[in-house]
Design an enzyme around this catalytic site. Structure first.
Site, PDB file in Angstrom:
ATOM      1  N   HIS A 181       0.841  -1.209   0.000  1.00 39.34           N
ATOM      2  CA  HIS A 181       0.000   0.000   0.000  1.00 39.34           C
ATOM      3  C   HIS A 181       0.877   1.261   0.000  1.00 39.34           C
ATOM      4  CE1 HIS A 181      -4.086  -1.750   0.399  1.00 39.34           C
ATOM      5  NE2 HIS A 181      -3.392  -2.765   0.879  1.00 39.34           N
ATOM      6  N   TYR A 240       4.411  -3.333  10.501  1.00 34.40           N
ATOM      7  CA  TYR A 240       4.125  -1.900  10.367  1.00 34.40           C
ATOM      8  C   TYR A 240       5.190  -1.074  11.090  1.00 34.40           C
ATOM      9  CZ  TYR A 240      -0.637  -2.638   8.508  1.00 34.40           C
ATOM     10  OH  TYR A 240      -1.718  -2.973   7.738  1.00 34.40           O
TER      11      TYR A 240
END
Length: 314
Positions: free
Chosen positions: A34, A301
């Site tokens: 993303h 992340y």
């Protein structure tokens, strides 16, 4: 947030990052997945119904500032919006509770996830990247033993006409606890006030390479963009620790609150580099379920976010 102490989890997270790098190439300053995105700001207003679910602080306040990031799939920062591989789209929401205090929702536009665990996801990525010409292929072998991954891949993922006209689904279930201590499991579902609208393949192909981002910028210049955040509540006995399993559509949807997005975040590229979203809620009244994806996704992340922040700014 600190890295988890589990060395196996850290090693798995690093292997996942390496696999994304192998698949999409190195793009310093961008996310490994993303990568292409845009950030907006606005506010969240809780629904009166939400107190039946949770005592979380953003439910007990009149409103809470939010920052959201819309994104396209893959680790390619310039993937065209009309490329089918840019689906599913992502939506991450940060609720700013106080200075250095926040909680997040991570969602994407396809309900569910291809694998139950991070290790299975790594095997999936490796199989997809395999250049072995044997039959059956590595990916076919993986699908034969992971039918839900095949079902996820085969699920239609049409392009939306706008980021503001797409429905987004929380990947994993959360445990919601109300002020009386009653807990229920639920999954977020984020629905656009403008209604969901998808493009057929030919129409999407005819669009410009940046049509979704250009449309979103023009749309917010005309006025606020609204979404309703709902929670699909599990019934007793429903599986709550496996993101590959869908709950029946007859499970109740409880209104959580309303998002009103009003501005494009200033210095957008810098803001995107620096924000690190978190799959784990880390707030009183909303807890992680036992889903094994939560910890590994949070570690990926964090590791990728630290790497992104250290990259030289262009």
């Amino acid at each position: 947030m600190p890295l988890p102490a589990d060395q196996k989890l850290i090693a798995l997270s690093e292997d996942l990052l390496k696999q994304f790098d192998t698949r999409f190439g190195l793009h310093p300053g961008f996310r490994p997945a993303h990568a292409k995105g845009i950030m907006l700001s606005g506010s969240f207003t809780p629904s009166p119904d939400a107190v039946s679910m949770t005592r979380a602080p953003h439910i007990t306040r009149a409103s809470t500032p939010v920052t959201v990031r819309f994104s396209s799939s893959t680790g390619l920062p310039v993937i065209p919006d009309n490329d089918p591989n840019a689906n599913p789209r992502g939506l991450a929401i940060r609720f700013h509770l106080a200075e250095h205090a926040h909680t997040d929702i991570i969602s994407h536009s396809t309900d569910g996830f291809p694998t139950r665990t991070g290790q299975e996801f790594l095997e999936f990525l490796r199989a997809a990247a395999s250049r072995d010409s044997s039959k059956p292929s590595a990916l076919e072998k993986f699908f034969s033993s992971h039918p839900r991954a095949l079902a996820f891949v085969r699920t239609p993922k049409p392009a939306p006409s706008s980021f503001a006209r797409e429905t987004y689904f929380g990947v994993t279930a959360m445990r919601f606890i109300n002020r009386d201590g009653v807990s229920r499991y639920g999954r977020y579902r984020i629905m656009p006030d403008a209604g969901t609208e998808h493009l057929d393949a030919d129409t999407a192909k005819s669009k410009d390479a940046n049509f979704l981002y250009d449309e979103l910028t023009a749309r917010i210049a005309r006025g606020p963009i609204g979404f309703q955040i709902l929670v699909q509540v599990a019934n007793p006995g429903d599986i709550t620790d496996d993101a590959t399993i869908h709950w029946p559509e007859d499970r109740p949807l409880i209104s959580f609150g309303k998002l009103s997005l009003t501005n494009v975040v200033a210095d957008n590229a810098h803001a995107q580099r620096n924000i690190i979203f978190d799959t784990i809620p880390r707030v009183d009244g909303i807890e992680p379920s036992g889903d094994p994806l939560l910890e590994v996704r949070a570690a990926v992340y964090l590791l990728s976010g630290r790497r992104r922040r250290q990259a030289p700014e262009q």
